[in-house]
Design a protein around this motif. Structure first.
Motif, PDB file in Angstrom:
ATOM      1  N   ALA A  83       0.832  -1.206   0.000  1.00 19.22           N
ATOM      2  CA  ALA A  83       0.000   0.000   0.000  1.00 19.22           C
ATOM      3  C   ALA A  83       0.868   1.257   0.000  1.00 19.22           C
ATOM      4  CB  ALA A  83      -0.930  -0.008   1.216  1.00 19.22           C
ATOM      5  N   LEU A  86       2.440   1.675  -3.479  1.00 18.76           N
ATOM      6  CA  LEU A  86       1.455   2.119  -4.465  1.00 18.76           C
ATOM      7  C   LEU A  86       1.142   3.609  -4.273  1.00 18.76           C
ATOM      8  CD1 LEU A  86      -0.477   1.485  -6.769  1.00 18.76           C
ATOM      9  CD2 LEU A  86      -2.153   0.712  -5.068  1.00 18.76           C
ATOM     10  N   GLU A 107      -7.289  -0.301 -14.940  1.00 20.79           N
ATOM     11  CA  GLU A 107      -7.350  -1.615 -14.298  1.00 20.79           C
ATOM     12  C   GLU A 107      -6.065  -2.403 -14.541  1.00 20.79           C
ATOM     13  OE1 GLU A 107      -9.614  -2.296 -12.188  1.00 20.79           O
ATOM     14  OE2 GLU A 107     -10.713  -0.470 -12.657  1.00 20.79           O
ATOM     15  N   PHE A 110      -3.307  -1.168 -12.232  1.00 16.19           N
ATOM     16  CA  PHE A 110      -3.379  -1.603 -10.847  1.00 16.19           C
ATOM     17  C   PHE A 110      -3.146  -3.106 -10.678  1.00 16.19           C
ATOM     18  CE2 PHE A 110      -5.914   2.357 -10.016  1.00 16.19           C
ATOM     19  CZ  PHE A 110      -5.047   2.874  -9.051  1.00 16.19           C
ATOM     20  N   ALA A 113      -0.063  -4.434  -8.521  1.00 15.87           N
ATOM     21  CA  ALA A 113      -0.235  -4.191  -7.087  1.00 15.87           C
ATOM     22  C   ALA A 113      -1.285  -5.135  -6.517  1.00 15.87           C
ATOM     23  CB  ALA A 113      -0.624  -2.737  -6.836  1.00 15.87           C
ATOM     24  N   GLN A 114      -2.363  -5.346  -7.274  1.00 21.16           N
ATOM     25  CA  GLN A 114      -3.405  -6.266  -6.812  1.00 21.16           C
ATOM     26  C   GLN A 114      -2.848  -7.683  -6.676  1.00 21.16           C
ATOM     27  OE1 GLN A 114      -6.318  -5.410  -9.904  1.00 21.16           O
ATOM     28  NE2 GLN A 114      -7.696  -4.534  -8.390  1.00 21.16           N
ATOM     29  N   VAL A 135      -8.299  -7.245  -0.816  1.00 14.91           N
ATOM     30  CA  VAL A 135      -7.516  -6.622  -1.886  1.00 14.91           C
ATOM     31  C   VAL A 135      -8.161  -5.313  -2.332  1.00 14.91           C
ATOM     32  CG1 VAL A 135      -6.761  -6.862  -4.294  1.00 14.91           C
ATOM     33  CG2 VAL A 135      -6.501  -8.777  -2.699  1.00 14.91           C
ATOM     34  N   ARG A 136      -9.458  -5.338  -2.562  1.00 16.43           N
ATOM     35  CA  ARG A 136     -10.148  -4.143  -3.044  1.00 16.43           C
ATOM     36  C   ARG A 136     -10.221  -3.064  -1.969  1.00 16.43           C
ATOM     37  NH1 ARG A 136     -14.773  -7.464  -6.389  1.00 16.43           N
ATOM     38  NH2 ARG A 136     -13.660  -7.504  -8.386  1.00 16.43           N
ATOM     39  N   GLN A 139      -6.867  -1.306  -1.879  1.00 22.58           N
ATOM     40  CA  GLN A 139      -6.688  -0.461  -3.060  1.00 22.58           C
ATOM     41  C   GLN A 139      -7.513   0.818  -2.947  1.00 22.58           C
ATOM     42  OE1 GLN A 139      -7.442  -2.367  -6.838  1.00 22.58           O
ATOM     43  NE2 GLN A 139      -7.668  -0.420  -7.888  1.00 22.58           N
ATOM     44  N   VAL A 143      -6.083   4.731  -3.019  1.00 23.79           N
ATOM     45  CA  VAL A 143      -6.520   5.702  -4.019  1.00 23.79           C
ATOM     46  C   VAL A 143      -7.273   6.849  -3.358  1.00 23.79           C
ATOM     47  CG1 VAL A 143      -7.972   6.052  -6.048  1.00 23.79           C
ATOM     48  CG2 VAL A 143      -6.586   3.973  -5.851  1.00 23.79           C
TER      49      VAL A 143
END
Length: 205
Positions: A83, A86, A107, A110, A113-114, A135-136, A139, A143
């Motif tokens: 994190a 990113l 997408e 990312f 990183a995902q 994961v989501r 992210q 962001v």
């Protein structure tokens, strides 16, 4: 013919520097050639036209954002490290990230990183929909934090500011809290604190 010393990587590096400092609209073939001390025809020879150059910059940015190396002893530590990495990348390349978004490749940008997060979430013993949720969530936290940071940085000077608004009364008789809220925010510390709390909570469920 292009001068022998000029390389495609050099062209892309210089173009990325222009975009990073001044934004995509500032990137013209003439300006790029001037920065490199070469003829415009040399730029075309190496990267094609401006659209091809922008496509190459986007591909380069996507590749750069894929270079995330988790660090730490535990899955939670490594998730937090992903994190942080990113966040740094998004902050360091705002104009280039915007170009990626405009070309519909967000997408894909990312994905590395995902994938790093997926590996660490699996290491924490989570699978399936629960792993995807973690994961989501991480992210979105990254962001969202970056967007708030950028909005604060671009906002006009606030009058009154936090240092004037917070006192024992507004802090419900907690002078220590008032002093803390009156001080400038340490974004990195706040980010790590929020991500760590999120990750610990998600992995504990």
């Amino acid at each position: 013919m292009a001068r022998p010393s000029l390389t495609r990587d050099e062209v892309l590096e210089t173009a990325a520097g222009i975009v990073k400092q001044h934004g995509p609209t500032a990137l013209t073939m003439r300006r790029l050639a001037a920065e490199l001390g070469t003829a415009v025809t040399s730029i075309y020879w190496h990267v094609g036209n401006r659209e091809s150059l922008l496509d190459a910059l986007v591909e380069r940015t996507v590749a750069d954002l894929g270079e995330i190396r988790p660090a730490g002893r535990t899955p939670a530590d490594r998730i937090v490290s992903v994190a942080r990495a990113l966040r740094r990348q998004l902050r360091d390349h705002p104009h280039l990230v915007a170009m990626v978004h405009e070309r519909g490749l967000t997408e894909r940008m990312f994905l590395p990183a995902q994938q790093a997060l997926v590996h660490e979430v699996h290491g924490a013993g989570l699978r399936g929909a629960r792993a995807a949720e973690v994961v989501r969530a991480v992210q979105v936290q990254v962001v969202g934090f970056v967007l708030v940071e950028r909005n604060r940085e671009r906002a006009p000077t606030q009058r009154p500011g936090e240092e004037e608004l917070w006192d024992a009364e507004t802090a419900e008789g907690d002078p220590g809290l008032a002093r803390a809220l009156a001080r400038p925010v340490d974004p990195e510390r706040l980010f790590v604190t929020s991500v760590r709390a999120l990750v610990d909570s998600l992995l504990a469920q």
